[in-house]
Motif scaffolding. Structure first.
Motif, PDB file in Angstrom:
ATOM      1  N   GLU A  89       2.494   1.688   3.306  1.00 22.56           N
ATOM      2  CA  GLU A  89       3.612   0.750   3.510  1.00 22.56           C
ATOM      3  C   GLU A  89       4.837   1.156   2.690  1.00 22.56           C
ATOM      4  O   GLU A  89       5.974   1.035   3.152  1.00 22.56           O
ATOM      5  N   GLU A 136      -3.376   1.958  -8.341  1.00 19.02           N
ATOM      6  CA  GLU A 136      -4.728   2.513  -8.258  1.00 19.02           C
ATOM      7  C   GLU A 136      -4.753   4.035  -8.179  1.00 19.02           C
ATOM      8  O   GLU A 136      -5.802   4.613  -7.957  1.00 19.02           O
ATOM      9  N   THR A 178       0.856  -1.190   0.000  1.00 16.97           N
ATOM     10  CA  THR A 178       0.000   0.000   0.000  1.00 16.97           C
ATOM     11  C   THR A 178       0.893   1.242   0.000  1.00 16.97           C
ATOM     12  O   THR A 178       2.094   1.168   0.271  1.00 16.97           O
ATOM     13  N   ASP A 215      -4.294   3.494   1.992  1.00 19.87           N
ATOM     14  CA  ASP A 215      -4.456   2.042   1.881  1.00 19.87           C
ATOM     15  C   ASP A 215      -4.573   1.548   0.445  1.00 19.87           C
ATOM     16  O   ASP A 215      -4.811   0.364   0.201  1.00 19.87           O
ATOM     17  N   GLU A 216      -4.430   2.455  -0.517  1.00 22.23           N
ATOM     18  CA  GLU A 216      -4.481   2.053  -1.928  1.00 22.23           C
ATOM     19  C   GLU A 216      -3.136   1.458  -2.347  1.00 22.23           C
ATOM     20  O   GLU A 216      -2.112   1.669  -1.701  1.00 22.23           O
ATOM     21  N   LEU A 217      -3.172   0.761  -3.487  1.00 28.32           N
ATOM     22  CA  LEU A 217      -1.931   0.258  -4.078  1.00 28.32           C
ATOM     23  C   LEU A 217      -1.467   1.252  -5.141  1.00 28.32           C
ATOM     24  O   LEU A 217      -2.288   2.003  -5.696  1.00 28.32           O
TER      25      LEU A 217
END
Ligand SMILES: Nc1ncnc2c1ncn2[C@@H]1O[C@H](COP(=O)(O)OP(=O)(O)OP(=O)(O)O)[C@@H](O)[C@H]1O
Ligand SMILES: [Mg+2]
Length: 234
Positions: free
Chosen positions: A108, A147, A105, A142-144
Motif C-alpha cells: 500500500e 516489521e 502495508t 503484506d507486512e507493515l
C-alpha cells in the motif's frame, strides 16, 4: 526486468541559482548541468547547501534567483501547483529514513502515489507489487514497515519513489541510515534501475564510497560549487 518500455530520463540544469533563508545565505550562483541518464553525487560539509540545492532542483522551493530546468520544464517559472504536479508525476524522491507510513502495508505504501493520481486500487497494487519484486522484497508486500529491516524499508521507499515512472530521482543521504552492506546493496540497485529504466539521479551523500557509484561528483562549499568532476577522473 524493465517496468516501462521507453527511457525518459530528464536532463537537469541550474543556472545562477541563489537562495537565502531570510538573512541566512544557502546557495550562491550555482550552475549545474546533469545529462539525461547521468548519476551525480553532491557532497560537501554540513550546511554547505546540499539539501537546499536538491529542493531547488526538485521544485520544492523556488530559489531567490536563477533558473532551474527539468527536461522541457522551466521549474522556476512554474506556479506552486504546477510544481507539485510535476513532482508527483515526473520526479522521484528518496530520503535518509524511508518515511513509509506505519499503518499501511508495504504494497500500500508503494501504491500510494498511484492512488493519489486516482489509479484504480487493484491496478495500483499490482504495479506496486511489480516494483516490490524489482527491489527484491515482494515477499514482504503484506507486512507493515515496523516489521522489516532498515535496508528492506529503504528498498520499499525506492520502489515508492519510482512507481510513477519519474524521469529523475533525487535522493538526500539515501544510505545515511544503513550499514555499509545495506548501503552498497541499495546503491547497486539504484544504479541498475537507473540504467535499465532510463533515470537521471542526483544524490546527496557525505560518504565517498557512496559517491563512487556516481558518474560525477559535485562538491559544494559555502553554497558554491567548489569542484565538479567525473568520478573516474579522481
Ligand atoms: N528551513 C531553513 N530555514 C533556515 N535556514 C535553513 C533552512 N534549511 C537550511 N538552512 C540553512 O541553509 C544553509 C544550507 O543548509 P542545507 O540544509 O542545504 O545544508 P546541507 O549541506 O544539506 O547540510 P547537512 O549535510 O547538514 O544536511 C545552512 O546554513 C542552513 O542552516
Ligand atoms: Mg542536508
Amino acid at each position: 526486468m524493465t517496468l516501462h518500455s521507453e527511457g525518459h530520463a530528464l536532463a537537469i540544469s541550474a543556472t545562477g541559482v541563489d537562495h537565502d533563508y531570510g538573512k541566512r545565505p544557502a546557495l550562491h550562483g550555482v550552475d549545474l548541468s546533469v545529462a539525461a541518464g547521468e548519476m551525480v553525487a553532491v557532497t560537501g560539509p554540513s550546511g554547505s547547501g546540499k539539501s537546499t540545492l536538491l529542493h531547488a532542483l526538485s521544485g520544492v522551493l523556488r530559489p531567490g534567483e536563477g533558473e532551474v530546468r527539468l527536461g522541457e520544464h522551466v521549474v522556476t517559472s512554474m506556479s506552486e501547483d504546477a510544481r507539485s504536479r510535476l513532482r508527483r508525476t515526473d520526479v522521484g524522491v528518496l530520503f535518509q529514513f524511508g518515511q513509509l507510513i506505519d499503518e499501511l502495508t508495504l504494497a500500500e505504501n508503494v501504491a500510494l502515489p498511484l492512488l493519489l493520481e486516482r489509479r484504480k486500487r487493484d491496478d495500483a497494487l499490482a504495479t506496486a507489487k511489480a516494483w516490490l519484486a524489482r527491489v527484491d522484497v515482494v515477499d514482504l508486500a503484506d507486512e507493515l514497515p515496523g516489521e522489516v529491516s532498515g535496508g528492506q524499508a529503504q528498498r520499499v521507499a525506492l520502489a515508492r519513489a519510482l512507481v510513477t515512472n519519474p524521469g529523475v530521482l533525487f535522493a538526500d543521504e539515501p544510505t545515511g541510515a544503513l550499514d555499509s552492506r545495506a548501503g552498497d546493496s541499495a546503491m547497486e540497485l539504484i544504479s541498475d534501475i537507473a540504467a535499465e529504466e532510463g533515470l537521471t539521479v542526483v544524490l546527496v551523500t557525505h560518504d565517498a564510497r557512496i559517491a563512487a557509484y556516481a558518474d560525477r561528483e559535485v562538491v559544494l562549499r559555502d553554497g558554491r560549487v567548489d569542484a565538479d568532476e567525473s568520478v573516474g577522473a579522481r
